[in-house]
Design a protein around this motif. Structure first.
Motif, short mmCIF file in Angstrom:
data_model
loop_
_atom_site.label_atom_id
_atom_site.label_comp_id
_atom_site.label_asym_id
_atom_site.label_seq_id
_atom_site.Cartn_x
_atom_site.Cartn_y
_atom_site.Cartn_z
N MET A 297 12.30 9.89 7.87
CA MET A 297 11.20 8.93 7.94
C MET A 297 10.42 9.18 9.22
SD MET A 297 13.47 5.76 6.62
CE MET A 297 14.90 6.62 7.29
N ALA A 298 9.16 9.57 9.07
CA ALA A 298 8.31 9.90 10.22
C ALA A 298 6.92 9.34 9.99
CB ALA A 298 8.26 11.41 10.43
N SER A 299 6.85 8.04 9.70
CA SER A 299 5.57 7.43 9.36
C SER A 299 4.61 7.39 10.54
CB SER A 299 5.79 6.00 8.85
OG SER A 299 6.43 5.21 9.85
N GLY A 300 5.16 7.37 11.77
CA GLY A 300 4.29 7.25 12.93
C GLY A 300 4.03 8.56 13.64
N GLY A 301 4.33 9.68 13.03
CA GLY A 301 4.14 10.96 13.68
C GLY A 301 5.44 11.73 13.76
N ALA A 302 5.38 12.91 14.32
CA ALA A 302 6.53 13.81 14.32
C ALA A 302 7.02 14.07 15.73
CB ALA A 302 6.16 15.12 13.65
N GLU A 303 8.29 13.73 15.98
CA GLU A 303 8.93 14.14 17.21
C GLU A 303 9.46 15.56 17.03
OE1 GLU A 303 11.94 11.36 18.11
OE2 GLU A 303 10.56 9.66 18.32
N ARG B 17 0.82 -1.20 0.00
CA ARG B 17 0.00 0.00 0.00
C ARG B 17 0.86 1.26 0.00
NH1 ARG B 17 -3.00 -1.30 3.88
NH2 ARG B 17 -2.13 -0.13 5.62
N GLU B 18 1.90 1.27 0.84
CA GLU B 18 2.77 2.45 0.88
C GLU B 18 3.49 2.64 -0.45
OE1 GLU B 18 1.73 4.00 3.28
OE2 GLU B 18 2.87 3.71 5.11
N ALA B 19 3.94 1.54 -1.07
CA ALA B 19 4.63 1.64 -2.36
C ALA B 19 3.69 2.16 -3.44
CB ALA B 19 5.19 0.28 -2.76
N PRO C 97 3.00 11.05 6.74
CA PRO C 97 1.63 11.34 6.32
C PRO C 97 1.53 12.74 5.71
CG PRO C 97 1.65 10.36 8.52
CD PRO C 97 3.08 10.68 8.18
N GLU C 98 0.71 12.86 4.69
CA GLU C 98 0.59 14.14 3.98
C GLU C 98 0.06 15.25 4.87
OE1 GLU C 98 -0.29 13.65 -0.59
OE2 GLU C 98 -1.64 12.34 0.56
N SER C 99 -0.73 14.89 5.90
CA SER C 99 -1.33 15.92 6.75
C SER C 99 -0.55 16.14 8.05
CB SER C 99 -2.77 15.51 7.10
OG SER C 99 -2.79 14.25 7.76
N SER C 100 0.67 15.62 8.12
CA SER C 100 1.44 15.69 9.37
C SER C 100 2.18 17.02 9.51
CB SER C 100 2.44 14.54 9.44
OG SER C 100 3.43 14.70 8.43
N LEU C 101 2.67 17.25 10.72
CA LEU C 101 3.45 18.46 11.00
C LEU C 101 4.76 18.44 10.23
CD1 LEU C 101 3.24 21.01 12.76
CD2 LEU C 101 4.47 19.78 14.56
N VAL C 102 5.34 17.25 10.07
CA VAL C 102 6.59 17.15 9.30
C VAL C 102 6.36 17.59 7.86
CG1 VAL C 102 8.27 15.54 8.35
CG2 VAL C 102 7.62 15.36 10.74
N ALA C 103 5.28 17.11 7.24
CA ALA C 103 4.97 17.49 5.85
C ALA C 103 4.75 18.99 5.73
CB ALA C 103 3.74 16.73 5.37
N GLU C 104 4.11 19.56 6.73
CA GLU C 104 3.85 21.01 6.70
C GLU C 104 5.16 21.79 6.71
OE1 GLU C 104 1.97 24.33 9.75
OE2 GLU C 104 1.14 22.29 9.74
N HIS C 105 6.11 21.38 7.55
CA HIS C 105 7.38 22.09 7.66
C HIS C 105 8.33 21.75 6.51
CE1 HIS C 105 7.29 24.14 11.64
NE2 HIS C 105 6.31 23.28 11.85
N LEU D 146 7.02 11.34 0.13
CA LEU D 146 6.50 9.99 -0.08
C LEU D 146 5.41 9.78 0.96
CD1 LEU D 146 9.92 8.09 -0.42
CD2 LEU D 146 8.53 9.13 -2.24
N PRO D 147 4.14 9.83 0.56
CA PRO D 147 3.06 9.78 1.55
C PRO D 147 2.93 8.41 2.21
CG PRO D 147 2.16 9.68 -0.68
CD PRO D 147 3.63 9.93 -0.83
N THR D 148 2.76 8.40 3.52
CA THR D 148 2.56 7.16 4.26
C THR D 148 1.25 7.25 5.03
OG1 THR D 148 3.71 7.90 6.25
CG2 THR D 148 5.05 6.88 4.53
N SER D 149 0.67 6.10 5.32
CA SER D 149 -0.60 6.09 6.06
C SER D 149 -0.68 4.96 7.07
CB SER D 149 -1.78 5.97 5.07
OG SER D 149 -1.65 4.79 4.29
N ALA D 150 0.28 4.04 7.06
CA ALA D 150 0.18 2.83 7.88
C ALA D 150 0.87 2.95 9.24
CB ALA D 150 0.77 1.64 7.12
N ALA D 151 1.58 4.03 9.50
CA ALA D 151 2.34 4.19 10.75
C ALA D 151 3.25 2.98 10.97
CB ALA D 151 1.39 4.38 11.94
#
Length: 340
Positions: free
Chosen positions: A96-102, A32-34, A124-132, A141-146
């Motif tokens: 790589m921040a598939s599970g959220g942003a530290e 799915r991620e690929a 994730p496309e809607s994450s804080l990492v993507a925003e910055h 590279l959009p991820t959704s599976a954490a």
């Protein structure tokens, strides 16, 4: 105490079903991620080579283990806050921040954009990492599976397209994970299931985990983490020179010992887990033989998990996934149901 019968008990296995199901779905997550990253991956080319690569995030050390032998430019796995002072517009920053942003990752991404670095981001496309990370030099590279492993596989595929790493086929990695899920299915008994067999072997032991290659050693650390969480016991992953003194200091088992009266001593006895990814390097085989000989001399149980087929990443995925399944079955036998 570990109860072997629980590994075939449907109610006990049903209680662990959420964890087992997530492990079994690992191949599907990679696919799915690929698929979701197919379009941004197609934009990557090897036309312009960066001066250096700096990787951060949950599987930065895995990416380093895969890239370092072949990467044509310097590679750094950076665990600290922000970025090294020398990083600039000529460098590629991989996050790589598939599970959220530290906080540290967000700060590093923000700093990379400020310095004009090239960025390859798996999040994730809607994450804080993507925003910055938003900039004209960023490929997301959009991820959704954490799932850190899925994000790492897709990232490695992107780095290959950039001419910085070996070929990585996400479909082949997914197939390898599916095969492990089939081999380690809860519907197979101990005689057919390598993960259940490993769990039984570690039932009353403290695991010492060894992997000879860089990737196998990385898998060993992840497996040891899972075994600690599953059993609540010490589990050590280390190099051969660090494990040998522990093995050699053990007193050979007393064949006349009462298994019930001496249960506490049995709990403290180690078991050696060898993660063999098929490497034929002389130093790796030498260490493997040294550990086996020391364990046999001290009458210490040796458990070998072997994966000799496929690419480096496929073998790594099989080793780590077999160990993860074993950790869940160990938790089932001990009456502990924990996520790993």
């Amino acid at each position: 105490m570990f109860e072997d019968a629980l590994l075939e008990d449907r109610s006990a296995l049903d209680a662990a079903d959420p964890v087992l199901r997530r492990l079994a779905e690992a191949g599907a997550r990679v696919r799915r991620e690929a698929a979701d990253a197919e379009r941004p991956l197609a934009t990557l080319t090897s036309d312009v080579r960066p001066r250096a690569v700096i990787a951060a995030g949950s599987e930065a050390r895995l990416v380093r283990a895969v890239l370092e032998p072949v990467c044509p430019v310097p590679f750094v796995a950076w665990p600290a806050y922000g970025l090294p002072g020398w990083v600039g517009a000529l460098d590629l920053v991989v996050v790589m921040a598939s599970g959220g942003a530290e906080t540290g990752l967000v700060a590093g991404v923000h700093e990379a954009v400020r310095r004009g670095c090239q960025l390859l981001i798996a999040c994730p496309e809607s994450s804080l990492v993507a925003e910055h990370a938003a900039s004209r030099f960023t490929v997301l590279l959009p991820t959704s599976a954490a799932d850190p492993l899925s994000a790492a596989v897709v990232t490695l595929a992107g780095l290959h397209r950039l001419g910085l790493g070996p070929a990585v086929d996400p479909d082949a990695v997914a197939d390898a994970l599916d095969q492990v899920a089939a081999d380690c299915s809860p519907f197979l008994d101990v005689s057919e299931n390598p993960a259940k067999d490993l769990a039984v072997s570690l039932a009353e032991a403290q695991p010492l985990v060894w992997g000879g290659t860089v990737l196998a050693a990385r898998a060993g650390r992840r497996v040891a983490e899972a075994l600690r969480a599953a059993s609540g016991r010490a589990a050590l992953a280390a190099h051969a020179d660090e494990l040998l003194p522990i093995l050699e200091s053990q007193v050979p088992r007393d064949p006349f010992a009462d298994p019930f009266e001496d249960a506490a001593d049995a709990d403290r006895r180690p078991a050696l887990v060898l993660l063999d990814d098929g490497s034929q390097e002389s130093l790796v085989r030498r260490d493997l033989n040294r550990l086996r000989a020391a364990a046999e001399h001290q009458d210490i149980r040796v458990c070998t998990v072997s994966q000799h087929h496929g690419s480096d990443v496929e073998r790594y995925a099989r080793l780590i996934q077999t160990g993860m399944f074993a950790s869940v079955y160990l938790a089932v036998g001990l009456g502990r149901y924990v996520e790993v």
